[in-house]
Design an enzyme around this catalytic site. Sequence first.
Site, PDB file in Angstrom:
ATOM      1  N   GLY A  14       0.797  -1.446   0.109  1.00 56.94           N
ATOM      2  CA  GLY A  14       0.247   0.204   0.137  1.00 56.94           C
ATOM      3  C   GLY A  14       0.728   1.067   0.011  1.00 56.94           C
ATOM      4  O   GLY A  14       2.466   1.347  -0.242  1.00 56.94           O
ATOM      5  N   THR A  26      -2.810  -2.981   8.071  1.00 56.80           N
ATOM      6  CA  THR A  26      -4.289  -3.313   6.025  1.00 56.80           C
ATOM      7  C   THR A  26      -3.169  -3.850   4.871  1.00 56.80           C
ATOM      8  O   THR A  26      -2.286  -3.416   4.699  1.00 56.80           O
ATOM      9  CB  THR A  26      -5.068  -2.412   5.906  1.00 56.80           C
ATOM     10  OG1 THR A  26      -3.927  -1.111   5.424  1.00 56.80           O
ATOM     11  CG2 THR A  26      -5.673  -1.245   7.069  1.00 56.80           C
ATOM     12  N   ASN A  28      -3.208  -4.943   1.527  1.00 63.58           N
ATOM     13  CA  ASN A  28      -4.650  -4.195   0.789  1.00 63.58           C
ATOM     14  C   ASN A  28      -4.751  -5.383  -0.594  1.00 63.58           C
ATOM     15  O   ASN A  28      -3.643  -5.956  -0.976  1.00 63.58           O
ATOM     16  CB  ASN A  28      -3.040  -3.228   0.315  1.00 63.58           C
ATOM     17  CG  ASN A  28      -3.359  -1.213   1.356  1.00 63.58           C
ATOM     18  OD1 ASN A  28      -2.877  -2.286   1.806  1.00 63.58           O
ATOM     19  ND2 ASN A  28      -3.284  -0.533  -0.085  1.00 63.58           N
ATOM     20  N   GLU A  78      -8.685  -2.311   1.857  1.00 56.76           N
ATOM     21  CA  GLU A  78      -7.353  -2.979   3.346  1.00 56.76           C
ATOM     22  C   GLU A  78      -8.256  -3.449   4.038  1.00 56.76           C
ATOM     23  O   GLU A  78      -8.949  -2.431   4.690  1.00 56.76           O
ATOM     24  CB  GLU A  78      -7.005  -1.100   3.288  1.00 56.76           C
ATOM     25  CG  GLU A  78      -7.175  -1.001   2.163  1.00 56.76           C
ATOM     26  CD  GLU A  78      -5.946   0.535   2.787  1.00 56.76           C
ATOM     27  OE1 GLU A  78      -4.904   0.539   3.909  1.00 56.76           O
ATOM     28  OE2 GLU A  78      -6.151   1.891   2.503  1.00 56.76           O
ATOM     29  N   TYR A  90       3.439  -9.978   2.656  1.00 55.49           N
ATOM     30  CA  TYR A  90       3.327  -9.898   1.545  1.00 55.49           C
ATOM     31  C   TYR A  90       3.371 -11.156   0.204  1.00 55.49           C
ATOM     32  O   TYR A  90       4.551 -11.468   0.354  1.00 55.49           O
ATOM     33  CB  TYR A  90       4.327  -8.734   0.914  1.00 55.49           C
ATOM     34  CG  TYR A  90       3.945  -6.816   1.530  1.00 55.49           C
ATOM     35  CD1 TYR A  90       3.074  -6.264   1.059  1.00 55.49           C
ATOM     36  CD2 TYR A  90       4.909  -6.805   2.442  1.00 55.49           C
ATOM     37  CE1 TYR A  90       2.823  -5.625   1.992  1.00 55.49           C
ATOM     38  CE2 TYR A  90       4.504  -5.675   3.057  1.00 55.49           C
ATOM     39  CZ  TYR A  90       3.092  -4.646   3.464  1.00 55.49           C
ATOM     40  OH  TYR A  90       3.420  -2.960   3.333  1.00 55.49           O
ATOM     41  N   ARG A 103     -19.896   0.740   8.106  1.00 59.24           N
ATOM     42  CA  ARG A 103     -21.057   2.477   8.529  1.00 59.24           C
ATOM     43  C   ARG A 103     -19.830   2.952   7.227  1.00 59.24           C
ATOM     44  O   ARG A 103     -19.135   2.175   6.462  1.00 59.24           O
ATOM     45  CB  ARG A 103     -20.162   2.796   9.018  1.00 59.24           C
ATOM     46  CG  ARG A 103     -18.719   2.832   9.654  1.00 59.24           C
ATOM     47  CD  ARG A 103     -18.676   3.623  10.435  1.00 59.24           C
ATOM     48  NE  ARG A 103     -16.679   3.929  10.717  1.00 59.24           N
ATOM     49  CZ  ARG A 103     -15.513   4.142  10.059  1.00 59.24           C
ATOM     50  NH1 ARG A 103     -16.423   5.772   8.883  1.00 59.24           N
ATOM     51  NH2 ARG A 103     -14.276   4.100  10.221  1.00 59.24           N
ATOM     52  N   PHE A 108     -12.618  12.550   8.778  1.00 64.35           N
ATOM     53  CA  PHE A 108     -12.474  12.539  10.213  1.00 64.35           C
ATOM     54  C   PHE A 108     -11.613  14.141  10.573  1.00 64.35           C
ATOM     55  O   PHE A 108     -10.863  14.363   9.755  1.00 64.35           O
ATOM     56  CB  PHE A 108     -11.146  11.621  10.773  1.00 64.35           C
ATOM     57  CG  PHE A 108     -12.007  10.768  11.431  1.00 64.35           C
ATOM     58  CD1 PHE A 108     -12.929  10.415  12.536  1.00 64.35           C
ATOM     59  CD2 PHE A 108     -12.569   9.335   9.654  1.00 64.35           C
ATOM     60  CE1 PHE A 108     -14.287   9.334  12.464  1.00 64.35           C
ATOM     61  CE2 PHE A 108     -13.542   8.575  10.274  1.00 64.35           C
ATOM     62  CZ  PHE A 108     -14.490   7.503  11.392  1.00 64.35           C
TER      63      PHE A 108
HETATM   64  P1  ADP Z   1       0.876  -0.966   3.742  1.00 57.61           P
HETATM   65  O1  ADP Z   1       1.054  -0.100   2.895  1.00 57.61           O
HETATM   66  O2  ADP Z   1       1.803  -1.623   2.688  1.00 57.61           O
HETATM   67  O3  ADP Z   1      -0.764  -1.649   3.195  1.00 57.61           O
HETATM   68  P2  ADP Z   1       0.503  -1.587   6.302  1.00 57.61           P
HETATM   69  O4  ADP Z   1       1.015  -0.448   7.201  1.00 57.61           O
HETATM   70  O5  ADP Z   1      -0.822  -1.675   6.394  1.00 57.61           O
HETATM   71  O6  ADP Z   1       1.362  -1.474   4.962  1.00 57.61           O
HETATM   72  O7  ADP Z   1       0.740  -3.141   6.628  1.00 57.61           O
HETATM   73  C1  ADP Z   1       0.197  -4.011   5.980  1.00 57.61           C
HETATM   74  C2  ADP Z   1       1.081  -5.610   6.334  1.00 57.61           C
HETATM   75  O8  ADP Z   1       1.598  -5.297   7.174  1.00 57.61           O
HETATM   76  C3  ADP Z   1       0.319  -6.584   5.253  1.00 57.61           C
HETATM   77  O9  ADP Z   1       0.564  -6.432   3.841  1.00 57.61           O
HETATM   78  C4  ADP Z   1       1.226  -7.317   6.049  1.00 57.61           C
HETATM   79  O10 ADP Z   1       2.213  -8.005   4.915  1.00 57.61           O
HETATM   80  C5  ADP Z   1       1.146  -7.245   7.113  1.00 57.61           C
HETATM   81  N1  ADP Z   1       0.871  -7.548   8.180  1.00 57.61           N
HETATM   82  C6  ADP Z   1       0.718  -7.590   9.856  1.00 57.61           C
HETATM   83  N2  ADP Z   1       0.362  -7.930  10.589  1.00 57.61           N
HETATM   84  C7  ADP Z   1      -1.216  -7.912   9.855  1.00 57.61           C
HETATM   85  C8  ADP Z   1      -1.791  -7.667  10.428  1.00 57.61           C
HETATM   86  N3  ADP Z   1      -3.008  -8.478  11.785  1.00 57.61           N
HETATM   87  N4  ADP Z   1      -3.132  -7.671   9.070  1.00 57.61           N
HETATM   88  C9  ADP Z   1      -3.448  -6.911   8.143  1.00 57.61           C
HETATM   89  N5  ADP Z   1      -1.734  -6.783   7.838  1.00 57.61           N
HETATM   90  C10 ADP Z   1      -0.491  -7.936   8.144  1.00 57.61           C
HETATM   91 MG    MG Z   2      -1.963  -1.418   4.358  1.00 60.33          MG
END
Ligand code: ADP
Ligand code: MG
Length: 146
Positions: A14, A26, A28, A78, A90, A103, A108
């Site tokens: 993401g 999240t 993605n 996400e 990933y 919702r 915000f």
């Molecule tokens: P990005 O912007 O790349 O999506 P995030 O800060 O949203 O980065 O972190 C998401 C990544 O963290 C996911 O792609 C996954 O590899 C990892 N991850 C670890 N724990 C979780 C979780 N509980 N739910 C979702 N993603 C998680």
């Molecule tokens: Mg994410």
Amino acid sequence: PIEPWYIGGPVIKGFGRGSKVLGIPTANLSTEGHSSLLSEHPSGVYFGWAVLSTRGVYKMVMSIGWNPYFNNAEKTIEPWLLHEFSEDFYGEELHLVIVGYIRPEVNFPSLESLIAKIQEDRKVAETALDLPLYSKHKDDPYLKSS
Ligand code: ADP
Ligand code: MG
């Protein structure tokens, strides 16, 4: 309750905005090839079940939309998997069955209020997914086919 719907694909990078640092990572998914599904379902916060092919089935709460707080130009999908993972995943195949809508997407005034709302959404999802109405979808064949 809504009619369950399904979406899946490999976990992509993401914007790396530090949602992980905020305690809300999240995983993605690409929106490519999902335009009709996305136009059928309004932006907002949903909940359901997620499966990572090699790891298991988890509760999830998910944002679909433009993330007005961050002014995105494109819609994102996400899901936050409600489980503590010791590593990133990933590239792994992630399948979702989406069973409920919490919702609409709203803006915000501060990051703090956004985070507080997402934590509230998480509690709603956690509780709802224990109800037989929603927990039965944990065994959905779509989650096993990944
Ligand atoms: P990005 O912007 O790349 O999506 P995030 O800060 O949203 O980065 O972190 C998401 C990544 O963290 C996911 O792609 C996954 O590899 C990892 N991850 C670890 N724990 C979780 C979780 N509980 N739910 C979702 N993603 C998680
Ligand atoms: Mg994410």
